[in-house]
Design a protein around this motif. Structure first.
Motif, PDB file in Angstrom:
ATOM      1  N   VAL A 118       0.813  -1.216   0.000  1.00 20.11           N
ATOM      2  CA  VAL A 118       0.000   0.000   0.000  1.00 20.11           C
ATOM      3  C   VAL A 118       0.850   1.271   0.000  1.00 20.11           C
ATOM      4  CG1 VAL A 118      -2.104  -1.011   0.940  1.00 20.11           C
ATOM      5  CG2 VAL A 118      -0.361  -0.170   2.509  1.00 20.11           C
ATOM      6  N   ARG A 119       2.041   1.194   0.526  1.00 20.13           N
ATOM      7  CA  ARG A 119       3.039   2.239   0.329  1.00 20.13           C
ATOM      8  C   ARG A 119       4.393   1.607   0.606  1.00 20.13           C
ATOM      9  NH1 ARG A 119       0.453   4.258   5.144  1.00 20.13           N
ATOM     10  NH2 ARG A 119       1.800   3.859   6.914  1.00 20.13           N
TER      11      ARG A 119
ATOM     12  N   LYS B  54      -9.967   6.813   1.719  1.00 12.99           N
ATOM     13  CA  LYS B  54      -9.455   8.172   1.694  1.00 12.99           C
ATOM     14  C   LYS B  54      -9.393   8.713   0.272  1.00 12.99           C
ATOM     15  CE  LYS B  54      -8.604  10.028   5.573  1.00 12.99           C
ATOM     16  NZ  LYS B  54      -7.789   9.345   6.575  1.00 12.99           N
TER      17      LYS B  54
ATOM     18  N   ASN C  56      -5.478   5.482  -1.695  1.00 12.70           N
ATOM     19  CA  ASN C  56      -5.285   5.292  -0.260  1.00 12.70           C
ATOM     20  C   ASN C  56      -6.529   4.621   0.319  1.00 12.70           C
ATOM     21  OD1 ASN C  56      -5.060   5.556   2.513  1.00 12.70           O
ATOM     22  ND2 ASN C  56      -3.952   7.496   2.380  1.00 12.70           N
TER      23      ASN C  56
ATOM     24  N   SER D 243      -7.176   3.666   3.389  1.00 16.03           N
ATOM     25  CA  SER D 243      -7.533   3.925   4.793  1.00 16.03           C
ATOM     26  C   SER D 243      -8.965   4.449   4.871  1.00 16.03           C
ATOM     27  CB  SER D 243      -6.649   4.994   5.418  1.00 16.03           C
ATOM     28  OG  SER D 243      -5.342   4.838   5.066  1.00 16.03           O
TER      29      SER D 243
END
Ligand SMILES: *[C@@H]1O[C@H](CO)[C@@H](O)[C@H](O)[C@H]1NC(C)=O
Ligand SMILES: *[C@@H]1O[C@H](CO)[C@@H](O)[C@H](O)[C@H]1NC(C)=O
Ligand SMILES: *[C@@H]1O[C@H](CO)[C@@H](O)[C@H](O)[C@H]1NC(C)=O
Length: 230
Positions: free
Chosen positions: A58-59, A173, A177, A179
């Motif tokens: 995810v990152r 988000k 993203n 989240s």
């Protein structure tokens, strides 16, 4: 010459195909785990080949355990165990313990997420053809569902999945993203399905659908049916 080479290669190709296809499975058995280090191969694939479950990046050096829709050029994330708390890219894993608990362990062996289940009989995790990740046990020939990802959706409902009063849909988000974002679809106490905006500080929150200025029946909604199933 060409003819001979083809004959030599064919059995070889066939073997390679058999080996690679035998490594895909839809089941994680008790006492086994999926490791972030082998994120590209430690993947469950539903029998129909449509869904996968495994670790996704995810990152930088941060992974989430997810279920995704495979047969699209851009894989769509259906569900995540840890959308708000990614795990480290080294030594993290998803384990199905001998006692039947499904646990997501971060590199420091911290349990970031778990199903909190336990059962002494045989438990297995299966990625079903519907995209539902299911923890099941069977006892005396009968099968019981201990936990399933369909009961804790992220921001998507799939065919055959229901949104009940115990669950919400929470937007991401952004498109990149995953989240938890600011928009929530939920069943209110008066049996009306609503959309809520909850600001980043969690202090501003307001229902914006259906129109909060009108009573439910004025919005064409009924409060009498309390079955709460979308
Ligand atoms: C996603 O958003 C959260 C909260 O704003 C932030 O902490 C996180 O770093 C973001 N992740 C990425 C990959 O940008
Ligand atoms: C296993 O789970 C099933 C279904 O919840 C339950 O009926 C059974 O008693 C459990 N068995 C043990 C040994 O915990
Ligand atoms: C209440 O809602 C459920 C699920 O949406 C539906 O199956 C049922 O028919 C409804 N009952 C009535 C009385 O409208």
């Amino acid at each position: 010459m060409d003819f001979q080479i083809q004959f030599l290669l064919l059995p070889l190709l066939f073997q390679v195909f058999l080996i690679s296809s035998s490594t895909t499975t839809d089941i994680l058995s008790q006492g086994s785990s999926l490791s972030v280090k082998r994120a590209t191969t430690d993947v469950l694939v539903s029998r129909n080949g449509i869904f996968s479950a495994g670790f996704i990046l995810v990152r930088e050096n941060a992974f989430s355990f997810a279920v995704w829709f495979r047969i699209a050029s851009d894989p769509t994330i259906i569900w995540m165990a840890n959308r708000d708390q990614p795990v480290n890219g080294r030594d993290s894993k998803l384990s199905l313990t001998k006692t039947g608990n499904l646990v997501l362990l971060d590199a420091g062996r911290v349990a970031l997420w778990s199903t909190g289940t336990s059962n002494m009989s045989a438990v297995k995790l299966q990625l079903e053809d519907t995209g539902n990740l299911v923890l099941r046990t069977s006892e005396l020939g009968r099968s019981f569902t201990l936990w399933e990802s369909f009961k804790s959706p992220m921001d998507i409902l799939l065919h055959q999945q229901k949104l009940t009063m115990d669950a919400n849909l929470v937007s991401s988000k952004s498109q990149t993203n995953y989240s938890s974002g600011y928009y929530i679809l939920f069943w209110d106490d008066d049996n009306v399905l609503r959309l809520l905006f909850q600001g980043p500080d969690r202090q501003t929150s307001s229902v914006y659908w259906p129109s909060p200025w009108r009573r439910p029946f004025e919005n064409g909604r009924s409060t009498y049916n309390n079955s709460k199933i979308l």
